[in-house]
Design an enzyme around this catalytic site. Structure first.
Site, PDB file in Angstrom:
ATOM      1  N   VAL A   1     -21.494   6.550  -0.032  1.00 36.18           N
ATOM      2  CA  VAL A   1     -22.044   6.178  -1.335  1.00 36.18           C
ATOM      3  C   VAL A   1     -21.210   6.810  -2.451  1.00 36.18           C
ATOM      4  O   VAL A   1     -21.723   7.470  -3.344  1.00 36.18           O
ATOM      5  CB  VAL A   1     -23.545   6.528  -1.459  1.00 36.18           C
ATOM      6  CG1 VAL A   1     -24.369   5.540  -0.676  1.00 36.18           C
ATOM      7  CG2 VAL A   1     -23.829   7.960  -0.997  1.00 36.18           C
ATOM      8  N   GLY A   2     -19.902   6.582  -2.351  1.00 40.85           N
ATOM      9  CA  GLY A   2     -19.015   6.877  -3.470  1.00 40.85           C
ATOM     10  C   GLY A   2     -19.150   5.778  -4.501  1.00 40.85           C
ATOM     11  O   GLY A   2     -20.202   5.123  -4.607  1.00 40.85           O
ATOM     12  N   ASN A   3     -18.103   5.522  -5.255  1.00 38.70           N
ATOM     13  CA  ASN A   3     -18.187   4.550  -6.340  1.00 38.70           C
ATOM     14  C   ASN A   3     -18.579   3.157  -5.860  1.00 38.70           C
ATOM     15  O   ASN A   3     -19.441   2.499  -6.448  1.00 38.70           O
ATOM     16  CB  ASN A   3     -16.852   4.477  -7.083  1.00 38.70           C
ATOM     17  CG  ASN A   3     -16.575   5.729  -7.882  1.00 38.70           C
ATOM     18  OD1 ASN A   3     -17.467   6.538  -8.113  1.00 38.70           O
ATOM     19  ND2 ASN A   3     -15.336   5.907  -8.304  1.00 38.70           N
ATOM     20  N   VAL A   4     -17.959   2.698  -4.770  1.00 36.34           N
ATOM     21  CA  VAL A   4     -18.252   1.352  -4.267  1.00 36.34           C
ATOM     22  C   VAL A   4     -19.607   1.322  -3.570  1.00 36.34           C
ATOM     23  O   VAL A   4     -20.451   0.459  -3.845  1.00 36.34           O
ATOM     24  CB  VAL A   4     -17.144   0.861  -3.316  1.00 36.34           C
ATOM     25  CG1 VAL A   4     -17.547  -0.464  -2.662  1.00 36.34           C
ATOM     26  CG2 VAL A   4     -15.830   0.676  -4.077  1.00 36.34           C
TER      27      VAL A   4
ATOM     28  N   LYS B   1       0.864  -1.179   0.000  1.00 36.40           N
ATOM     29  CA  LYS B   1       0.000   0.000   0.000  1.00 36.40           C
ATOM     30  C   LYS B   1       0.895   1.222   0.000  1.00 36.40           C
ATOM     31  O   LYS B   1       2.010   1.191   0.533  1.00 36.40           O
ATOM     32  CB  LYS B   1      -0.875   0.042   1.255  1.00 36.40           C
ATOM     33  CG  LYS B   1      -2.176   0.803   1.063  1.00 36.40           C
ATOM     34  CD  LYS B   1      -3.174  -0.047   0.301  1.00 36.40           C
ATOM     35  CE  LYS B   1      -4.570   0.535   0.349  1.00 36.40           C
ATOM     36  NZ  LYS B   1      -5.550  -0.366  -0.266  1.00 36.40           N
TER      37      LYS B   1
END
Length: 353
Positions: free
Chosen positions: A181-184, A86
């Site tokens: 509630v972003g992209n994923v 990472k």
């Protein structure tokens, strides 16, 4: 000069817990970053590039090491030929040199000769990865956003958890709270509704939460209500370490399973959740869909191979939960043990000459 005592050894990460911990600094662009390669026993370290503000460099380094270890476990349990890594790029709020910083970071990643394979993470995009690739960094997800596949994997994990904990056949009529509630998170909310779940959403961006709630015919709640909202499943898909020991007594859910990395404040939270009768699906098992998708692109899988591979996340969740129940331990401990065994096995194999 006063002694350097503002940060004690107890507060600093131990660099010897990672196979490699690499600092990256470029005064010309303002780049300050760190790359943690946790393990390459199974292959090169695969893990995202996180761009985020941290209170200190060492706070970023600690998060990079912690998340890199989770990537080792994630890739091992998913059966992928990668170790864990990472990186974090410290966001100082000055975005005028963002492009230059990412190009420079790509150059420094390229110097590692493929030992680190960067991907999209919080604060970065496929466009950012493409920019790094122009500077020589390995390209894993510079053209395809893995978020929808992460969401699909989390959906399968939730489905397996509800069978185990609620005795249901799936998510039909199951109540799920999606945090972030972003992209994923948005993709997960849509999948859940499509399969009959009742979904509530929340986000620090209240307008975004309302938009997604309207789209899925669900409802939105305020961000500060998330840890006390009554629901069957709490699905964190936003910031790390949202489940703290202080918050656990107030949780009103039966399952915690989501797309966020590093969900727990620390591993002791898994014991507290278990004592409270709340089933925790380890995040590195639930959210492996993105890395599986990345590998499908790297390996050139046929188009019909990815879907079944993502569906097997449900099988792995089931295996971890069954193992935990049989041994009388937590799912986190069972998942750690399974992953460590896979890494030990790889380490014990003779190195090809």
């Amino acid at each position: 000069m006063p002694p350097v005592a503002t940060a004690t050894a107890r507060q600093l990460p131990d660099p010897l817990t990672s196979e490699q911990l690499i600092t990256c600094s470029d005064p010309a662009t303002g780049l300050r970053a760190v790359i943690a390669i946790d393990s390459t026993d199974l292959g090169p370290g695969l893990g995202g590039v996180r761009m985020k503000a941290y209170p200190s460099f060492w706070a970023g380094a600690l998060e990079a090491q912690r998340l890199a270890r989770a990537m080792t476990y994630k890739n091992a349990l998913a059966g992928l030929p990668y170790g864990g890594a990472k990186s974090v790029v410290l966001d100082d709020g000055d975005h005028r040199n963002r492009r230059e910083r990412l190009v420079r970071f790509g150059e420094l990643v390229a110097r590692l000769g493929g030992a680190y394979l960067p991907g999209v993470d919080m604060g970065t995009t496929t466009e950012d990865l493409a920019l790094m690739a122009t500077a020589g960094a390995p390209s894993t997800c510079s053209t395809d956003d893995p978020s929808p596949w992460t969401a699909l994997g989390v959906f399968h994990a939730i489905r397996a958890a509800t069978v185990h904990q609620l005795g249901s056949d799936g998510v039909q009529d199951v109540e799920v709270l999606v945090q972030g509630v972003g992209n994923v998170g948005a993709a997960l909310a849509r999948l859940l509704v499509d399969h009959g779940a009742r979904v509530t959403v929340t986000d620090l961006d209240a307008d975004r939460a309302e938009r997604v709630a309207h789209e899925i015919d669900g409802r939105a709640i305020a961000a500060d209500e998330v840890l006390t909202h009554a629901t069957d499943v709490f699905a964190p898909c936003a910031a790390a370490r949202v489940v703290t020991r202080a918050a656990i007594p107030g949780l009103r859910c039966r399952i915690v399973a989501g797309g966020a990395n590093d969900t727990l404040e620390d591993d002791a939270c898994a014991d507290d959740l278990h004592s409270a009768g709340i089933l925790y699906v380890p995040d590195f098992v639930a959210n492996a869909g993105g890395v599986i998708h990345i590998h499908s692109l790297v390996a050139g899988w046929p188009a019909d191979e990815l879907g079944p591979a993502l569906g097997r996340i449900a099988d792995r969740v089931g295996s971890v939960l069954a193992d935990a129940r049989e041994r009388g331990t937590t799912p986190l401990a069972a998942a750690h043990d399974q992953a460590r065994a896979l890494v030990r096995d790889a380490r014990s194999r003779p190195t090809p000459r």
